[in-house]
Design a protein around this motif. Structure first.
Motif, PDB file in Angstrom:
ATOM      1  N   SER A 148       0.832  -1.202   0.000  1.00 20.19           N
ATOM      2  CA  SER A 148       0.000   0.000   0.000  1.00 20.19           C
ATOM      3  C   SER A 148       0.863   1.246   0.000  1.00 20.19           C
ATOM      4  CB  SER A 148      -0.912   0.015   1.219  1.00 20.19           C
ATOM      5  OG  SER A 148      -1.621  -1.189   1.344  1.00 20.19           O
ATOM      6  N   GLU A 174      -9.789   3.867  -2.467  1.00 17.38           N
ATOM      7  CA  GLU A 174      -8.703   3.250  -1.704  1.00 17.38           C
ATOM      8  C   GLU A 174      -7.341   3.729  -2.169  1.00 17.38           C
ATOM      9  OE1 GLU A 174     -10.763   1.700  -3.645  1.00 17.38           O
ATOM     10  OE2 GLU A 174      -9.720   0.315  -5.018  1.00 17.38           O
ATOM     11  N   ARG A 175      -7.310   4.391  -3.332  1.00 19.80           N
ATOM     12  CA  ARG A 175      -6.038   4.967  -3.777  1.00 19.80           C
ATOM     13  C   ARG A 175      -6.030   6.482  -3.631  1.00 19.80           C
ATOM     14  NH1 ARG A 175      -4.613   2.749  -9.552  1.00 19.80           N
ATOM     15  NH2 ARG A 175      -2.890   4.236  -9.303  1.00 19.80           N
ATOM     16  N   ASP A 218     -11.056   2.873  10.951  1.00 30.62           N
ATOM     17  CA  ASP A 218     -11.789   2.295   9.828  1.00 30.62           C
ATOM     18  C   ASP A 218     -13.137   2.984   9.634  1.00 30.62           C
ATOM     19  OD1 ASP A 218      -9.795   0.582   9.154  1.00 30.62           O
ATOM     20  OD2 ASP A 218     -10.625  -1.163  10.192  1.00 30.62           O
ATOM     21  N   LYS A 222     -12.509   6.327   8.086  1.00 34.07           N
ATOM     22  CA  LYS A 222     -12.163   6.189   6.678  1.00 34.07           C
ATOM     23  C   LYS A 222     -13.383   5.865   5.835  1.00 34.07           C
ATOM     24  CE  LYS A 222      -8.359   3.681   5.674  1.00 34.07           C
ATOM     25  NZ  LYS A 222      -7.125   2.865   5.972  1.00 34.07           N
ATOM     26  N   GLU A 239     -14.512   7.994   2.655  1.00 30.14           N
ATOM     27  CA  GLU A 239     -14.387   7.404   1.316  1.00 30.14           C
ATOM     28  C   GLU A 239     -15.720   7.246   0.595  1.00 30.14           C
ATOM     29  OE1 GLU A 239     -12.058   3.842   1.560  1.00 30.14           O
ATOM     30  OE2 GLU A 239     -10.233   4.904   2.136  1.00 30.14           O
TER      31      GLU A 239
END
Lengths: 201, 201
Positions: free
Chosen positions: A180, B153-154, B129, B132, B136
DNA sequence: CGCATGTTATTGACACTGTCAATTAACAAT
DNA sequence: ATTGTTAATTGACAGTGTCAATAACATGCG
């Protein structure tokens, strides 16, 4: 009369303490970096460090300054051998990232002011300025060449923030596994490049 | 039989300690955040905190988790009222930056793991988490809408690193005066946007 | 009501830490 | 060898994290 203690010898003993302190920091972590432990490791008495550092904050400040000079030297060396300014920028970024990855505790001690002591010292600011000057030189050249769209005093903070954030998140274990991090590193490079590199018409 | 201490009451006392600890952290700085001082402020005995926290690391961990939940709540609230995904992304970024600027000590305690304790706790990871996931969601929506060129996720790590780095540098006093920070903030937004926002053809 | 019981909270104590005053050791010049 | 200055060490003190020993105390039973 006093014993023959030239300033050079004093400076050398001081440097020795700094190097031992850095060794402790890297080998045993920040919590182990205590004045008494440093004294034991350096084979001196408990309060000898106070002859060279006013207090613990002065010691950590000295570590920061020493390490910044070291980092500056690495940067200078990294860009000898190529005259291509954008390539030099990439090399400087690699140097910083590599330093941050290889010396996480030291990196944090240097750049996270407030970890120890609240305000920056004069010498620390000077070392930072020196470092920034080295970093910004290739950026200035690339800017006058028309390769990038932002002047150094504006582009450098952007790049610095991105790299610093990436390293700090990684240091905190917030970037996932190694794969990652590699992905993040490449994505940052790509996104940033698209944001400021001037594409040839 | 034991005195009537329902889990609710225990939880409330625990929360009280956490809030007092946060108060100390923000009012007097990280160095003043000591278990004994917390006990005095909370008007309990010296080692009462040990009834609720295994050790000091457990206390700071609890602070982190509490604050992350708080931050998550702010984020949720920030994006209620608009359904435009890219606008939501901007609002979430503003929320984080605003939080970091308003609560520097707390921000550092939360996100600079290694400042206290070495490894992340299970609960901390869960709180991260959750956070996030909130962040996201709009990014995923914008991605499937074709507004941005990278999947969450990128892209999220890239944005997170940039903001985190900017806040940490500012926290360390390495971004110059207020005007410089404002400039940096706008430059980062612009550079990043150019790097990943899909321009309409 | 008085006592036993298990739980909550406080105090005592210890090893460390940073820090500095008081003291000693080292050493050049006389 | 004595002396005076300086380098270096030890003693001491206030804080800190931590835990064992102790007290306080509400509840259930006799």
């Amino acid at each position: 009369m006093p014993p023959e203690l030239t300033p050079e010898i004093i400076a050398e003993k001081r440097k020795n303490l700094i190097l031992n302190a850095i060794g402790i920091l890297e080998d045993e972590g920040i919590d182990a970096l205590t004045l008494r432990h440093l004294a034991v490791v350096s084979d001196v008495s408990r309060s000898t460090p106070y002859l060279y550092f006013k207090d613990k904050a002065a010691l950590t400040d000295a570590i920061r300054i020493h390490s910044l000079h070291d980092l500056s030297a690495r940067c200078k060396q990294a860009i000898t051998g190529t005259g291509m300014h954008v390539e030099q920028m990439r090399l400087l970024g690699d140097t910083l990232i590599s330093f941050g990855l290889r010396h996480p505790e030291l990196y944090q001690l240097i750049f996270v002011v407030g970890l120890t002591g609240r305000e920056k010292s004069k010498e620390f600011c000077k070392a930072i300025d020196q470092y920034k000057k080295i970093i910004e030189a290739p950026m200035l050249a690339a800017y006058v060449d028309g390769m990038i769209s932002l002047p150094p005093e504006r582009l450098n903070p952007v790049l610095w923030a991105a790299i610093h954030g990436m390293l700090m998140l990684n240091n905190a274990g917030l970037t996932g596994d190694d794969a990652s991090f590699v992905q993040l590193r490449s994505d940052i490079e790509q996104v940033l490049a698209m944001g400021f590199v001037v594409t040839k018409p």
